[in-house]
Design an enzyme around this catalytic site. Structure first.
Site, PDB file in Angstrom:
ATOM      1  N   ASP A 222      -0.776  -1.232   5.959  1.00 55.37           N
ATOM      2  CA  ASP A 222      -0.647  -0.665   7.296  1.00 55.37           C
ATOM      3  C   ASP A 222      -1.555  -1.400   8.272  1.00 55.37           C
ATOM      4  O   ASP A 222      -2.622  -1.867   7.904  1.00 55.37           O
ATOM      5  CB  ASP A 222      -1.073   0.813   7.286  1.00 55.37           C
ATOM      6  CG  ASP A 222      -0.034   1.677   6.590  1.00 55.37           C
ATOM      7  OD1 ASP A 222       1.094   1.194   6.393  1.00 55.37           O
ATOM      8  OD2 ASP A 222      -0.362   2.827   6.240  1.00 55.37           O
TER       9      ASP A 222
ATOM     10  N   GLU B 264       0.836  -1.201   0.000  1.00 54.07           N
ATOM     11  CA  GLU B 264       0.000   0.000   0.000  1.00 54.07           C
ATOM     12  C   GLU B 264       0.872   1.254   0.000  1.00 54.07           C
ATOM     13  O   GLU B 264       1.704   1.453   0.879  1.00 54.07           O
ATOM     14  CB  GLU B 264      -0.875  -0.043   1.256  1.00 54.07           C
ATOM     15  CG  GLU B 264      -1.531   1.243   1.604  1.00 54.07           C
ATOM     16  CD  GLU B 264      -2.016   1.253   3.068  1.00 54.07           C
ATOM     17  OE1 GLU B 264      -1.919   0.220   3.763  1.00 54.07           O
ATOM     18  OE2 GLU B 264      -2.472   2.315   3.499  1.00 54.07           O
TER      19      GLU B 264
END
Ligand code: 0RA
Length: 652
Positions: A513, A435
């Protein structure tokens, strides 16, 4: 010695030896009988026992089945059926009950009339569960008396004994999986509850309960759930559709027998662009489809096409309507009961019996013709939806052709953002989907470039649940994923199946995350894989990386922690080892807070990391979860993501 000359005693011991050999075979090759010896197999034991009770219910003699997870992870399955027969077998010289419990495939022999169609995927029977249990106890309550027999590793510890009188009926089986055979011992409540819920929808009128005696609620009662469906598949379809918006008011439904084959179908259209079909044979989810599904598809296409043509709605259309167009926004469950099912395919979940196609085809046609006739307004809505789908598909085809002309999908160039690995053997190669560009940069520095490739994905990737197909193919992040992986993008009109023979990495690892946003992105990516690259999930190629959540530090010592419990334990230990002060806790919110070396040692290094493999255990449940998570109805999604934010255990 010939059969007829055998003495009774010799026959008995010969039979006993055969029995032991049978059970020994199961213990030697458990995976051949129950699939595997991990979580799947462990849970399969429960399904096998429950299936026997379901059979008794289908025969009309039982309406309640209680499943209990006992504190030590033993399982109790209790039904209120007729009780397994206990009479002596003159030939076998032992109780029918003992035969059922110890002879492979003996289950159905005593009741020729019973309509036996349930039975687990492998249809192995309760004797198999017995063989794989360190301890098993069966109690029978029948015709005013109670009986019992106990076994160890499938071997009876004494002949069936009468234990008293009773005014209830039924069978109770309690077993402890043999932990010298299974790799895991803990039952998962959600896995069992998903299956029992599914069974309650597939077999209306049966009450199933699940009690977890390992855990209590605030009021001191055991955690438990009850499943009961009055309307069967109609309610199943509503449940599956969850938060999607229905296009028509009623669920279209039929139940009946066609050419001697019991068929039950329920379907509804919603405003999404996906197709959501679930098919079952004898209560088994046929992931790979088969003849019943083929029969459904052709019946649906034929009937809707005929109606659309005769209503004049299609006269101005400049292109053909494809089969897929009739199933856009369709949620449907098909359940058939087949006496001698032939299961084929890689996972033996594809129905092969040809006669079933015609039966289902007829059933759908009849059901739909009636429905369309009686609901002209809904019929118009469905036809409009189909035409819209055809139009969009036509546009998607053009978009795809354009994309291909640009040359980015022909397997020539790899995406510019991909940092590839040196290894060329896919079996040894890993692709990290990371990401954000910044975390992507950290991962590129931290990785082992010999076998680890990195593809950064920018921000939020497209929500495929809500986008039309041509938007999906136009999305850059999604195109990058296809190109990097080396798989096709479904260029052939009717072949939706992904060709994964050219897959460039056998491990695809999603690394996000560890916060709510990251969890959301992870879900978006997983949804994409679930909808568009199911084959990768089925092949066990997709994983989630688990970065640590905390670093607890004191002086020079630093310890990574993945859970709050771990964190608190480490804090306690560090405090105990000296003064209160000086213990410092860092919460990692994003991958970006770690340096390349930290990311490597906690999350990427194969010898230290933990990867969670994403598999599809229960397609119906997974579909519902994804549509809920990605749909319009935000509150349940937020609740779900927050509840599962840390280690989102999506059981898919
Ligand atoms: C065959 C015959 C009869 C009962 C059953 C099977 C039976 C098996 C299981 C397994 C779990 N629960 C069960 N309940 C019943 C009875 C035939 C008769 O009573 O005439």
């Amino acid at each position: 010695m010939s059969e007829t000359k055998k003495t009774a005693a010799a026959a008995y011991s010969a039979d006993s030896i055969q029995v032991l050999e049978g059970l020994e075979a199961v213990r030697k090759r458990p995976a051949m009988y129950i699939g595997d010896i991990g979580m799947k197999g462990l849970h399969h034991l429960v399904y096998e026992v429950v299936d026997n009770s379901i059979d008794e219910a289908l025969a009309g003699h039982c309406d309640t089945i209680h499943v209990t997870i006992l504190p030590n992870n033993s399982i109790k399955v209790q039904d209120n059926g007729r009780g397994i027969p206990v009479d002596m077998h003159t030939k076998e010289k032992r109780s029918a009950l003992e035969v059922v419990m110890t002879v492979l495939h003996a289950g159905g022999k005593f009741d020729k009339d019973s309509y036996k169609v349930s039975g687990g995927l492998h249809g192995v029977g309760v004797s198999c569960v017995n063989a794989l249990s360190s301890d098993l106890k069966v109690e029978v309550f029948r015709q005013g008396k109670s009986y019992m027999q106990e076994y160890k590793e499938g071997k009876p510890q004494y002949p069936v004994k009468e234990t008293g009188t009773t005014d209830v009926r039924g069978t109770t089986v309690t077993f402890s999986p043999d932990l010298t055979i299974f790799q895991v011992s803990e039952y998962n409540f959600d896995t069992l509850s998903a299956r029992l819920r599914e069974l309650s929808f597939l077999n209306k009128g049966i009450k199933l309960t699940l009690t977890d005696e390992r855990r209590t609620n605030d009021d001191g009662t055991f955690v438990n759930e009850t499943f009961y469906s009055n309307k069967g598949l109609v309610e199943f379809v509503r449940f599956l559709d969850g938060t999607r918006n229905p296009l028509i008011e009623e669920v279209i439904y039929m139940e009946g027998e066609k050419q001697g084959i019991p068929v039950e179908i329920a379907m509804i259209y919603n405003d999404s662009y996906g197709e959501n079909l679930h098919s079952y044979v004898n209560n088994i989810n046929t992931h790979e489809g088969g003849t019943h599904l083929a029969g459904f598809r052709s019946g649906l296409t034929r009937t809707l096409k005929k109606y659309a043509d005769s209503s004049g709605a299609t006269s101005k259309l400049k292109f053909e309507i494809a089969g897929d167009d009739f199933r856009e926004g369709l949620t449907c469950v098909i359940s058939v009961k087949v006496q001698e099912p032939q299961f084929e395919g890689q996972t033996k979940t594809k129905l092969g019996n040809n006669e079933v196609a015609g039966a289902v085809n007829m059933a759908v046609a009849e059901m739909l013709e009636n429905y369309l006739e009686e609901h002209p307004r809904d019929a118009r809505t469905i036809v409009d939806k189909v035409i819209l789908a055809a139009t969009a598909r036509h546009a998607a085809k053009k978009a795809r052709e354009m994309v291909q002309r640009k040359g980015s999908l022909n397997g020539m160039g790899l995406p510019g953002k991909l940092a590839d690995c040196q290894e060329k053997d896919p079996a040894l190669s890993e692709l990290f989907l990371v990401e954000g560009d910044s975390a992507g940069g950290t991962a590129k520095q931290g990785r082992n470039r010999e076998f680890q490739a990195i593809l950064p994905l920018r921000g939020k990737i497209l929500n495929v649940e809500k986008a039309m197909v041509h938007k999906i193919y136009e999305n850059e992040e999604i195109r990058n994923m296809y190109t990097a992986l080396g798989v096709n993008i479904g260029t052939e009109e009717d072949s939706k199946a992904l060709d994964i023979s050219k897959l460039r990495y056998h491990k695809v690892i999603i690394m996000c995350d560890a916060d709510v946003d990251g969890s959301h992105i992870q879900t978006l990516i997983m949804t994409f894989y679930f909808r568009y690259m199911k084959e990768l999930l089925e092949g066990g190629h997709v994983y989630i990386a688990t970065p640590p959540l905390y670093m607890v530090k004191k002086g020079k010592e630093g310890v990574y922690c993945w859970t709050e419990l771990e964190r608190d334990t480490v804090i306690e230990r560090m405090k105990a080892g000296g003064k209160e002060t000086g213990v410092h806790v860092q919460r990692y919110k994003g991958l970006g807070e770690m340096n390349p070396e930290q990311l490597w040692e906690t999350t990427m290094d194969p010898s230290r990391r933990t990867l969670r493999q994403i598999t599809i255990e229960n397609g119906a449940e997974a579909d519902r979860i994804f549509s809920m998570l990605m749909g319009d109805d935000v509150p349940p999604r937020r609740e779900f993501i927050e509840k599962n934010a840390v280690y989102a255990k999506l059981d898919v």
